[in-house]
Write a protein that holds these residues in place. Structure first.
Motif, PDB file in Angstrom:
ATOM      1  N   ALA A 103       0.792  -1.168  -0.198  1.00 13.84           N
ATOM      2  CA  ALA A 103       0.030  -0.149  -0.003  1.00 13.84           C
ATOM      3  C   ALA A 103       0.720   1.152  -0.085  1.00 13.84           C
ATOM      4  CB  ALA A 103      -0.745   0.133   1.253  1.00 13.84           C
ATOM      5  N   HIS A 104       2.005   1.114   0.668  1.00 15.90           N
ATOM      6  CA  HIS A 104       2.765   2.401   0.882  1.00 15.90           C
ATOM      7  C   HIS A 104       3.625   2.624  -0.581  1.00 15.90           C
ATOM      8  CE1 HIS A 104       5.914   5.335   2.037  1.00 15.90           C
ATOM      9  NE2 HIS A 104       6.946   4.471   1.680  1.00 15.90           N
ATOM     10  N   ILE A 105       3.941   1.332  -1.306  1.00 14.95           N
ATOM     11  CA  ILE A 105       4.405   1.693  -2.504  1.00 14.95           C
ATOM     12  C   ILE A 105       3.426   2.376  -3.538  1.00 14.95           C
ATOM     13  CG2 ILE A 105       5.358   0.321  -4.370  1.00 14.95           C
ATOM     14  CD1 ILE A 105       7.067  -1.150  -2.490  1.00 14.95           C
ATOM     15  N   LEU A 106       2.340   1.746  -3.503  1.00 16.96           N
ATOM     16  CA  LEU A 106       1.197   2.261  -4.521  1.00 16.96           C
ATOM     17  C   LEU A 106       0.937   3.649  -4.057  1.00 16.96           C
ATOM     18  CD1 LEU A 106      -0.606   1.396  -6.532  1.00 16.96           C
ATOM     19  CD2 LEU A 106      -2.376   0.713  -4.807  1.00 16.96           C
ATOM     20  N   ASP A 107       0.965   3.978  -2.940  1.00 18.27           N
ATOM     21  CA  ASP A 107       0.864   5.473  -2.614  1.00 18.27           C
ATOM     22  C   ASP A 107       2.016   6.169  -3.274  1.00 18.27           C
ATOM     23  OD1 ASP A 107      -1.679   4.968  -1.221  1.00 18.27           O
ATOM     24  OD2 ASP A 107      -0.597   5.110   0.781  1.00 18.27           O
ATOM     25  N   MET A 108       2.958   5.781  -3.060  1.00 20.37           N
ATOM     26  CA  MET A 108       4.205   6.771  -3.723  1.00 20.37           C
ATOM     27  C   MET A 108       4.144   6.740  -5.080  1.00 20.37           C
ATOM     28  SD  MET A 108       7.305   5.058  -1.285  1.00 20.37           S
ATOM     29  CE  MET A 108       8.480   5.535  -2.654  1.00 20.37           C
ATOM     30  N   VAL A 115       7.084  10.407  -8.282  1.00 17.56           N
ATOM     31  CA  VAL A 115       7.137   9.867  -9.551  1.00 17.56           C
ATOM     32  C   VAL A 115       7.053  10.679 -10.876  1.00 17.56           C
ATOM     33  CG1 VAL A 115       6.339   7.981 -11.144  1.00 17.56           C
ATOM     34  CG2 VAL A 115       6.114   7.610  -8.846  1.00 17.56           C
ATOM     35  N   LYS A 116       7.841  11.211 -11.451  1.00 21.21           N
ATOM     36  CA  LYS A 116       7.912  11.993 -12.593  1.00 21.21           C
ATOM     37  C   LYS A 116       7.809  11.213 -13.741  1.00 21.21           C
ATOM     38  CE  LYS A 116       9.210  15.231  -9.921  1.00 21.21           C
ATOM     39  NZ  LYS A 116       8.403  16.290  -9.564  1.00 21.21           N
ATOM     40  N   PRO A 117       7.196  11.793 -15.022  1.00 19.91           N
ATOM     41  CA  PRO A 117       7.122  11.081 -16.239  1.00 19.91           C
ATOM     42  C   PRO A 117       8.294  10.591 -16.668  1.00 19.91           C
ATOM     43  CG  PRO A 117       5.973  13.174 -16.409  1.00 19.91           C
ATOM     44  CD  PRO A 117       6.652  13.080 -14.965  1.00 19.91           C
ATOM     45  N   ALA A 118       8.364   9.113 -17.410  1.00 17.95           N
ATOM     46  CA  ALA A 118       9.906   8.837 -17.959  1.00 17.95           C
ATOM     47  C   ALA A 118      10.223   9.465 -18.965  1.00 17.95           C
ATOM     48  CB  ALA A 118       9.380   7.226 -17.939  1.00 17.95           C
ATOM     49  N   ASN A 119       9.435  10.145 -19.761  1.00 14.73           N
ATOM     50  CA  ASN A 119       9.923  10.903 -21.021  1.00 14.73           C
ATOM     51  C   ASN A 119       9.181  12.038 -21.019  1.00 14.73           C
ATOM     52  OD1 ASN A 119      10.529  11.760 -23.505  1.00 14.73           O
ATOM     53  ND2 ASN A 119       9.659   9.910 -24.562  1.00 14.73           N
ATOM     54  N   PRO A 120       9.868  13.323 -20.628  1.00 16.51           N
ATOM     55  CA  PRO A 120       9.696  14.337 -20.875  1.00 16.51           C
ATOM     56  C   PRO A 120       8.720  15.009 -21.776  1.00 16.51           C
ATOM     57  CG  PRO A 120      11.769  14.729 -20.360  1.00 16.51           C
ATOM     58  CD  PRO A 120      11.402  13.235 -20.617  1.00 16.51           C
ATOM     59  N   ALA A 121       8.805  14.437 -22.990  1.00 13.97           N
ATOM     60  CA  ALA A 121       8.190  14.540 -24.146  1.00 13.97           C
ATOM     61  C   ALA A 121       6.639  14.199 -23.972  1.00 13.97           C
ATOM     62  CB  ALA A 121       8.500  13.834 -25.489  1.00 13.97           C
ATOM     63  N   ASN A 122       6.156  13.270 -23.223  1.00 16.36           N
ATOM     64  CA  ASN A 122       5.006  12.593 -22.929  1.00 16.36           C
ATOM     65  C   ASN A 122       4.463  13.361 -21.525  1.00 16.36           C
ATOM     66  OD1 ASN A 122       5.242  10.884 -25.171  1.00 16.36           O
ATOM     67  ND2 ASN A 122       6.177   9.273 -23.743  1.00 16.36           N
ATOM     68  N   ALA A 123       5.069  14.410 -21.241  1.00 13.28           N
ATOM     69  CA  ALA A 123       4.388  15.068 -20.014  1.00 13.28           C
ATOM     70  C   ALA A 123       2.761  15.749 -20.173  1.00 13.28           C
ATOM     71  CB  ALA A 123       5.355  16.066 -19.542  1.00 13.28           C
ATOM     72  N   HIS A 124       2.661  16.019 -21.716  1.00 17.36           N
ATOM     73  CA  HIS A 124       1.391  16.710 -21.744  1.00 17.36           C
ATOM     74  C   HIS A 124       0.369  15.732 -21.829  1.00 17.36           C
ATOM     75  CE1 HIS A 124       2.572  14.930 -25.643  1.00 17.36           C
ATOM     76  NE2 HIS A 124       1.424  14.908 -25.994  1.00 17.36           N
TER      77      HIS A 124
END
Length: 131
Positions: A103-108, A115-124
């Motif tokens: 549950a803690h990992i799921l909340d994180m 958790v940031k987007p893996a690819n900044p081009a897909n941030a939109h």
């Protein structure tokens, strides 16, 4: 070819212990609410079994473990009657906190600050859950 004998024995012990824990008359076990046996690890010589226990009421977990430890002799005898094993293992009870960790990992993972987007081009791209 290796057999899965210990795995089958662990499953049988888990099934029997799940039903036996409900019949323990110790008030420390009864106050814990719904108690579930999540896993069992048995040594290869079947002398010892470590039983992982999770309770719905997390506040009384130390008392639950003490109650189960005091009822271990009775539980072992009943387990020996139910299972046809040469040796009935000695039981030790351990708190299982894997559900809390999950549950803690799921909340994180759901927290956008961590958790940031893996690819900044897909941030939109907006997911359905965020709408």
């Amino acid at each position: 070819m290796p057999s899965n004998r210990i795995g089958r024995i662990n499953e049988e012990i888990q099934r029997e212990m799940s039903s036996l824990v409900r019949t323990v008359k110790d008030p420390r076990v009864a106050e814990a609410g719904m108690v579930s046996v999540t896993a069992v690890e048995t040594t290869p010589d079947l002398k010892y079994a470590k039983i992982y226990v999770s309770a719905l009421n997390k506040d009384n977990t130390p008392q639950l473990l003490k109650g189960l430890k005091s009822a271990a002799g009775w539980l072992r005898r009943e387990l020996g009657r139910a299972l046809n094993l040469r040796n009935t293992p000695e039981l030790s009870f351990v708190r299982d906190d894997s559900i809390d960790k999950g549950a803690h990992i799921l909340d994180m993972l759901r927290n956008p600050e961590i958790v940031k987007p893996a690819n900044p081009a897909n941030a939109h791209i907006v997911l359905d859950e965020e709408e």
